[in-house]
Design a protein around this motif. Structure first.
Motif, mmCIF file in Angstrom:
data_model
loop_
_atom_site.group_PDB
_atom_site.id
_atom_site.type_symbol
_atom_site.label_atom_id
_atom_site.label_comp_id
_atom_site.label_asym_id
_atom_site.label_seq_id
_atom_site.Cartn_x
_atom_site.Cartn_y
_atom_site.Cartn_z
ATOM 1 N N PRO A 180 57.227 -3.999 11.736
ATOM 2 C CA PRO A 180 57.271 -5.179 12.601
ATOM 3 C C PRO A 180 55.891 -5.813 12.755
ATOM 4 N N THR A 181 55.867 -7.045 13.168
ATOM 5 C CA THR A 181 54.602 -7.701 13.484
ATOM 6 C C THR A 181 54.044 -7.101 14.771
ATOM 7 N N VAL A 182 52.843 -6.583 14.682
ATOM 8 C CA VAL A 182 52.204 -5.927 15.842
ATOM 9 C C VAL A 182 50.890 -6.641 16.105
ATOM 10 N N THR A 183 50.794 -7.275 17.255
ATOM 11 C CA THR A 183 49.583 -8.007 17.608
ATOM 12 C C THR A 183 48.811 -7.234 18.663
ATOM 13 N N ALA A 184 47.529 -7.004 18.391
ATOM 14 C CA ALA A 184 46.664 -6.286 19.334
ATOM 15 C C ALA A 184 45.335 -7.015 19.429
ATOM 16 N N ARG A 185 44.667 -6.846 20.535
ATOM 17 C CA ARG A 185 43.347 -7.442 20.720
ATOM 18 C C ARG A 185 42.307 -6.429 20.232
ATOM 19 N N LEU A 186 41.665 -6.740 19.116
ATOM 20 C CA LEU A 186 40.716 -5.813 18.516
ATOM 21 C C LEU A 186 39.719 -6.569 17.643
ATOM 22 N N ASP A 187 38.749 -5.825 17.121
ATOM 23 C CA ASP A 187 37.763 -6.379 16.198
ATOM 24 C C ASP A 187 38.297 -6.147 14.780
ATOM 25 N N PRO A 188 38.787 -7.170 14.103
ATOM 26 C CA PRO A 188 39.430 -6.946 12.795
ATOM 27 C C PRO A 188 38.486 -6.376 11.745
ATOM 28 N N ASP A 189 37.216 -6.764 11.773
ATOM 29 C CA ASP A 189 36.273 -6.237 10.778
ATOM 30 C C ASP A 189 36.057 -4.741 10.970
ATOM 31 N N ARG A 190 35.918 -4.322 12.221
ATOM 32 C CA ARG A 190 35.714 -2.897 12.493
ATOM 33 C C ARG A 190 36.955 -2.078 12.137
ATOM 34 N N ILE A 191 38.117 -2.575 12.485
ATOM 35 C CA ILE A 191 39.347 -1.838 12.168
ATOM 36 C C ILE A 191 39.575 -1.814 10.663
ATOM 37 N N ALA A 192 39.222 -2.894 9.971
ATOM 38 C CA ALA A 192 39.307 -2.867 8.509
ATOM 39 C C ALA A 192 38.373 -1.796 7.950
ATOM 40 N N GLN A 193 37.208 -1.613 8.562
ATOM 41 C CA GLN A 193 36.286 -0.558 8.138
ATOM 42 C C GLN A 193 36.944 0.814 8.303
ATOM 43 N N VAL A 194 37.664 1.002 9.396
ATOM 44 C CA VAL A 194 38.382 2.262 9.623
ATOM 45 C C VAL A 194 39.445 2.466 8.546
ATOM 46 N N LEU A 195 40.220 1.434 8.270
ATOM 47 C CA LEU A 195 41.306 1.549 7.302
ATOM 48 C C LEU A 195 40.777 1.825 5.895
ATOM 49 N N VAL A 196 39.677 1.171 5.526
ATOM 50 C CA VAL A 196 39.081 1.424 4.217
ATOM 51 C C VAL A 196 38.680 2.887 4.092
ATOM 52 N N ASN A 197 38.116 3.438 5.166
ATOM 53 C CA ASN A 197 37.705 4.847 5.129
ATOM 54 C C ASN A 197 38.916 5.765 4.978
ATOM 55 N N LEU A 198 39.962 5.519 5.759
ATOM 56 C CA LEU A 198 41.135 6.397 5.700
ATOM 57 C C LEU A 198 41.836 6.295 4.344
ATOM 58 N N LEU A 199 41.987 5.074 3.840
ATOM 59 C CA LEU A 199 42.639 4.908 2.544
ATOM 60 C C LEU A 199 41.778 5.473 1.415
ATOM 61 N N GLY A 200 40.457 5.343 1.549
ATOM 62 C CA GLY A 200 39.577 5.923 0.533
ATOM 63 C C GLY A 200 39.652 7.435 0.525
ATOM 64 N N ASN A 201 39.681 8.042 1.708
ATOM 65 C CA ASN A 201 39.801 9.502 1.782
ATOM 66 C C ASN A 201 41.141 9.975 1.220
ATOM 67 N N ALA A 202 42.203 9.225 1.528
ATOM 68 C CA ALA A 202 43.528 9.608 1.008
ATOM 69 C C ALA A 202 43.546 9.542 -0.511
ATOM 70 N N LEU A 203 42.885 8.529 -1.100
ATOM 71 C CA LEU A 203 42.836 8.418 -2.556
ATOM 72 C C LEU A 203 42.093 9.596 -3.172
ATOM 73 N N VAL A 204 40.971 9.977 -2.552
ATOM 74 C CA VAL A 204 40.187 11.111 -3.060
ATOM 75 C C VAL A 204 40.994 12.403 -2.972
ATOM 76 N N ALA A 205 41.832 12.530 -1.935
ATOM 77 C CA ALA A 205 42.593 13.764 -1.731
ATOM 78 C C ALA A 205 43.725 13.933 -2.731
ATOM 79 N N CYS A 206 44.128 12.844 -3.402
ATOM 80 C CA CYS A 206 45.276 12.901 -4.302
ATOM 81 C C CYS A 206 44.844 13.083 -5.756
ATOM 82 N N ASP A 207 45.645 13.809 -6.505
ATOM 83 C CA ASP A 207 45.482 13.885 -7.951
ATOM 84 C C ASP A 207 46.250 12.733 -8.602
#
Length: 363
Positions: A236-263
């Motif tokens: 669903p569309t989820v709207t929150a009041r946040l800093d999009p650049d900072r949260i994108a930084q978080v998501l990049v880190n989590l997705l990057g770690n997940a990629l490294v963890a996978c074969d």
């Protein structure tokens, strides 16, 4: 009721006495109160029985003398047993202040003192671990900076000596090495702000679902190169009041770690949803089917400069071990948090980001 000035001076004098003397005085005080109570009770009993007053002053004086001497002696003797472990604790804290974290105190039998000694031992172990990670940090930063600096120096010297041609390819290589140094400096700066809780947030109403999709698409090429499937589950569309650049930084880190963890052939899924309890939160979940994390290491992955080593699998090159620390700091600055779960080694990992729909953290 106000204590007279002389009373204040007496209280201050008693508070500055050694613990053994104060224990002795406390025993004497208890004795005096007890004997005084006995005297009053004896007088009241004589009046009640109608037998007249019996002079108990000689008995009271003798009991007081013997009691004071006995109470003070017992207090001093027992205080030695109490002060001995306290002196050891004091010595240990002095050693901690001097940077010596290897001394482990023997735990006494007395429960209260045992709890204190165990706390001091835990503090020493924690400080030793922090010092170990600090030393490793210095080594890793030196290593991370030495490589690009050495390459830059070699390239610049080569161009100055006419060995290398100052063309577009050479300048592109110089730019890559400078970018690597800049990223390291940015990571260290972000780590400092994360630990101080001093992130500056530029919060605006943001479509979290759209932000997750956009961030995943930025990394899709890297997933394709490694033959790992990246699935963004429609939500669903989820709207929150946040800093999009900072949260994108978080998501990049989590997705990057997940990629490294996978074969190769692995799978990573990302979902976005809303939870109402205990308060309305946007929940982003990044789940992989990779190497997994042992239960004992789930908390450690958020500790700065910690990189969990897996058997027969080298640590990823270039990782500094501070990405998840920074990511959690950003989430907490928003009033949210990041949690990790894993069924165990070889069974994948799930990282969950919780963000309040209204910004509650401090910028």
């Amino acid at each position: 009721m106000r204590i007279p000035t002389s009373g204040h001076r007496l209280v201050r004098l008693v508070l500055h006495l050694p613990l053994s003397i104060r224990l002795g005085l406390s025993h004497v005080a208890v004795l005096l109160v007890g004997l005084g109570s006995m005297s009053v009770a004896a007088d009241a009993f004589d009046v009640f029985e109608g037998r007249g007053h019996v002079d108990i002053d000689p008995i009271f004086g003798s009991a007081l003398t013997v009691g004071v001497a006995a109470a003070f002696t017992v207090a001093v003797v027992f205080s030695r047993f109490l002060l001995r472990p306290l002196h050891r604790v004091r010595t240990a804290t002095h050693r901690l202040a001097e940077g010596h974290y290897d001394g482990v105190l023997d735990v006494p039998r007395e429960p209260g003192l045992a709890a204190l000694v165990e706390d001091v031992n835990r503090l020493a172990a924690s400080l030793a671990d922090t010092e170990r990670r600090r030393a490793r940090l210095v080594s890793e930063i030196a290593h991370e900076m030495r490589t690009p600096i050495t390459i830059l120096r070699g390239q610049i010297d080569g161009m100055a000596d006419g060995i290398f041609t100052p063309d577009d390819a050479m300048f592109a290589s110089l730019t890559d090495d400078l970018d690597r140094l800049r990223r390291l400096a940015d990571d260290l700066s972000s780590l400092s702000r994360a630990e101080e809780g001093a992130f500056t947030l530029h919060a605006v109403p943001t479509d979290v679902t759209l932000l997750v999709h956009a961030t995943a698409e930025r990394l899709r090429t890297q997933y394709d190169d490694k033959y790992v499937t990246l699935e963004v589950v429609p939500g669903p569309t989820v709207t929150a009041r946040l800093d999009p650049d900072r949260i994108a930084q978080v998501l990049v880190n989590l997705l990057g770690n997940a990629l490294v963890a996978c074969d190769s052939g692995g799978r990573v899924s990302v979902t976005v949803q809303v939870e109402q309890e205990p308060s309305p939160h946007a929940v982003v979940r990044v789940e992989d089917d990779g190497i997994g994390i042992a239960h004992r290491d789930l908390a450690r992955i958020f500790t700065r400069f910690e990189r969990i080593e897996h058997p027969n699998r080298p640590a990823p090159a270039g990782g500094s071990g501070i990405g998840l620390t920074i990511a959690r700091g950003i989430a907490r600055a928003h009033g949210g948090d990041i949690m990790a779960t894993s069924p165990g080694l070889g069974r994948g990992t799930a990282l969950t980001v919780r963000l309040p729909l209204e910004l509650t953290g401090t910028a």
